[in-house]
Design a protein around this motif. Structure first.
Motif, PDB file in Angstrom:
ATOM      1  N   UNK A 214      22.202  53.446  27.498  1.00 42.18           N
ATOM      2  CA  UNK A 214      22.494  52.587  28.646  1.00 42.18           C
ATOM      3  C   UNK A 214      23.936  52.087  28.592  1.00 42.18           C
ATOM      4  N   UNK A 215      24.416  51.598  29.730  1.00 43.60           N
ATOM      5  CA  UNK A 215      25.760  51.042  29.822  1.00 43.60           C
ATOM      6  C   UNK A 215      25.653  49.536  29.970  1.00 43.60           C
ATOM      7  N   UNK A 216      25.954  48.834  28.906  1.00 41.73           N
ATOM      8  CA  UNK A 216      25.841  47.384  28.915  1.00 41.73           C
ATOM      9  C   UNK A 216      27.224  46.773  28.782  1.00 41.73           C
ATOM     10  N   UNK A 217      27.553  45.853  29.684  1.00 43.96           N
ATOM     11  CA  UNK A 217      28.858  45.196  29.683  1.00 43.96           C
ATOM     12  C   UNK A 217      28.679  43.702  29.427  1.00 43.96           C
ATOM     13  N   UNK A 218      29.562  43.140  28.613  1.00 50.05           N
ATOM     14  CA  UNK A 218      29.506  41.706  28.328  1.00 50.05           C
ATOM     15  C   UNK A 218      30.852  41.045  28.597  1.00 50.05           C
ATOM     16  N   UNK A 219      31.660  41.653  29.480  1.00 46.74           N
ATOM     17  CA  UNK A 219      32.997  41.141  29.772  1.00 46.74           C
ATOM     18  C   UNK A 219      32.923  39.814  30.520  1.00 46.74           C
ATOM     19  N   UNK A 220      33.956  39.010  30.334  1.00 50.68           N
ATOM     20  CA  UNK A 220      34.054  37.748  31.049  1.00 50.68           C
ATOM     21  C   UNK A 220      33.331  36.627  30.342  1.00 50.68           C
ATOM     22  N   UNK A 221      33.719  35.391  30.652  1.00 50.74           N
ATOM     23  CA  UNK A 221      33.055  34.237  30.029  1.00 50.74           C
ATOM     24  C   UNK A 221      31.646  34.060  30.563  1.00 50.74           C
ATOM     25  N   UNK A 222      30.820  33.397  29.773  1.00 50.04           N
ATOM     26  CA  UNK A 222      29.450  33.108  30.175  1.00 50.04           C
ATOM     27  C   UNK A 222      29.411  31.699  30.783  1.00 50.04           C
ATOM     28  N   UNK A 223      29.338  31.644  32.112  1.00 53.81           N
ATOM     29  CA  UNK A 223      29.315  30.361  32.810  1.00 53.81           C
ATOM     30  C   UNK A 223      27.896  29.861  33.070  1.00 53.81           C
ATOM     31  N   UNK A 224      26.899  30.524  32.484  1.00 57.91           N
ATOM     32  CA  UNK A 224      25.531  30.079  32.661  1.00 57.91           C
ATOM     33  C   UNK A 224      24.775  30.883  33.700  1.00 57.91           C
ATOM     34  N   UNK A 225      23.496  30.555  33.849  1.00 54.79           N
ATOM     35  CA  UNK A 225      22.617  31.370  34.693  1.00 54.79           C
ATOM     36  C   UNK A 225      22.970  31.288  36.168  1.00 54.79           C
ATOM     37  N   UNK A 226      23.411  30.120  36.651  1.00 56.14           N
ATOM     38  CA  UNK A 226      23.738  30.011  38.077  1.00 56.14           C
ATOM     39  C   UNK A 226      24.883  30.947  38.451  1.00 56.14           C
ATOM     40  N   UNK A 227      25.926  30.968  37.618  1.00 55.13           N
ATOM     41  CA  UNK A 227      27.049  31.861  37.885  1.00 55.13           C
ATOM     42  C   UNK A 227      26.629  33.321  37.759  1.00 55.13           C
ATOM     43  N   UNK A 228      25.734  33.630  36.803  1.00 50.48           N
ATOM     44  CA  UNK A 228      25.230  34.993  36.637  1.00 50.48           C
ATOM     45  C   UNK A 228      24.503  35.437  37.905  1.00 50.48           C
ATOM     46  N   UNK A 229      23.650  34.588  38.456  1.00 49.66           N
ATOM     47  CA  UNK A 229      22.907  34.934  39.663  1.00 49.66           C
ATOM     48  C   UNK A 229      23.838  35.134  40.850  1.00 49.66           C
ATOM     49  N   UNK A 230      24.852  34.280  40.965  1.00 48.18           N
ATOM     50  CA  UNK A 230      25.820  34.443  42.059  1.00 48.18           C
ATOM     51  C   UNK A 230      26.507  35.792  41.984  1.00 48.18           C
ATOM     52  N   UNK A 231      26.930  36.181  40.785  1.00 52.16           N
ATOM     53  CA  UNK A 231      27.664  37.447  40.619  1.00 52.16           C
ATOM     54  C   UNK A 231      26.766  38.641  40.898  1.00 52.16           C
ATOM     55  N   UNK A 232      25.543  38.620  40.384  1.00 49.62           N
ATOM     56  CA  UNK A 232      24.622  39.731  40.607  1.00 49.62           C
ATOM     57  C   UNK A 232      24.306  39.862  42.100  1.00 49.62           C
ATOM     58  N   UNK A 233      24.151  38.739  42.789  1.00 49.97           N
ATOM     59  CA  UNK A 233      23.839  38.776  44.220  1.00 49.97           C
ATOM     60  C   UNK A 233      24.984  39.367  45.033  1.00 49.97           C
ATOM     61  N   UNK A 234      26.215  39.108  44.600  1.00 51.80           N
ATOM     62  CA  UNK A 234      27.394  39.509  45.388  1.00 51.80           C
ATOM     63  C   UNK A 234      27.993  40.840  44.967  1.00 51.80           C
ATOM     64  N   UNK A 235      27.509  41.441  43.875  1.00 52.08           N
ATOM     65  CA  UNK A 235      28.151  42.642  43.324  1.00 52.08           C
ATOM     66  C   UNK A 235      27.148  43.787  43.262  1.00 52.08           C
ATOM     67  N   UNK A 236      27.144  44.695  44.229  1.00 52.30           N
ATOM     68  CA  UNK A 236      26.156  45.778  44.258  1.00 52.30           C
ATOM     69  C   UNK A 236      26.193  46.684  43.041  1.00 52.30           C
TER      70      UNK A 236
END
Length: 314
Positions: A214-236
């Motif tokens: 699999x291709x797993x990326x961990x780039x960028x700071x971890x701003x918590x679950x709310x920021x994670x959900x925002x990014x996943x929703x906006x990034x196809x």
């Protein structure tokens, strides 16, 4: 200040006579006199005067009396705070939204008589050190320590195998799938900003990536679950793994999808750790509850699931 002399002072005040104070304390009258004398020397004042009616407080003795009572009450509270079963059971759940928190909420509903103090420690080394020092009574962990065995005085038992799901935004290529196989995830970018070197879940995902390409990326700071959900929703182009029992709420406009992963289903192992000589009765109740009420998922450890080889056995 010697608390025995304070206790003797109070016994003399309450009985009114050194002889009766001695009987109450099961010591000689001479011992009472010596203790009172030692207390008076330490304070630099006289606390009693002798009269035909017994021992009466001086003005300084009257001033000292309420503080002496408070000293003994404070000492009694201090002892009670560490007496087995009298202090709260202190449990590390790693984070507030994960499966471990759900397990502890279930335990609290089943055993409301056990007072709880819930804490969140990120690193497994910090959790193990807290267990060994007595700072916490139990910790939920994956025990991801290939080549790093737990200390002999720390016990561990697997209590829950939690299936992983794929979380995508509404425009992701897999958003419409009812389920996806691990093979179908190849080539898709799985974004996991919380996967950092040294974390126990990093060992889990390292093995998952190595096993299935699999291709797993961990780039960028971890701003918590709310920021994670925002990014996943906006990034196809991005998806992420989410444990089945992770409690999350997102805005209606996000349109996020939680999709089961199959053939095999990756399951994340949750284990309970404790110091073997910890006598807290709440810990025994927690272990019994997890063994009977929580247990392992029916799918955990079967041929239709996957977990790393270093996971502790059932």
């Amino acid at each position: 200040m010697d608390l025995e002399t304070v206790r003797t002072f109070l016994a003399a005040v309450d009985t009114g006579r050194f002889q009766e104070a001695a009987a109450e304390l099961s010591v000689t009258q001479q011992a009472v006199s010596k203790r009172i004398a030692a207390l008076e020397r330490g304070l630099g004042v006289r606390l009693f005067t002798r009269t035909p009616r017994g021992a009466e407080l001086t003005i300084d003795g009257q001033a000292f009396l309420p503080h002496a009572r408070e000293l003994l009450r404070t000492a009694e509270r201090a002892v009670a705070s560490v007496r087995t079963g009298r202090r709260p059971l202190r449990v590390d759940v790693i984070n507030s939204r994960g499966a471990a928190t759900g397990l502890m909420r279930d335990f609290h509903r089943a055993h409301p008589e056990v007072e709880l103090d819930v804490v969140m420690l990120v690193e497994i080394d910090a959790a193990v050190a807290a267990l060994r020092s007595g700072a916490v009574d139990a910790s939920f962990r994956a025990v991801a320590a290939p080549g790093r065995p737990l200390p002999e005085d720390v016990g561990a038992v697997r209590v829950l195998d939690e299936p992983l799901q794929l979380l995508t935004g509404p425009d992701h290529a897999l958003a419409g799938a009812r389920s996806v196989t691990v093979a179908e995830l190849a080539g898709h970018r799985i974004w996991m900003p919380g996967v950092v070197p040294g974390a126990e879940w990093t060992a889990y995902y390292d093995d998952l990536v190595a096993e299935f390409g699999l291709t797993l990326e961990s780039t960028g700071p971890n701003f918590g679950s709310d920021a994670l959900l925002d990014t996943i929703a906006d990034t196809p182009a991005l998806a992420t793994f989410m444990s089945e029992r992770t409690r999350l709420v997102w805005p209606a406009g996000h349109g996020l999808r939680r999709i089961p992963v199959t053939d095999p289903t990756p399951v994340y192992p949750h284990s309970l750790l404790w110091r073997r000589d910890n006598p807290h009765p709440g810990l025994a109740a927690l272990r019994a509850h997890l063994a009977t009420a929580a247990g392992l998922r029916a799918t955990g450890g079967t041929s239709g699931t996957w977990m790393p080889g270093w996971v502790i056995p059932r």
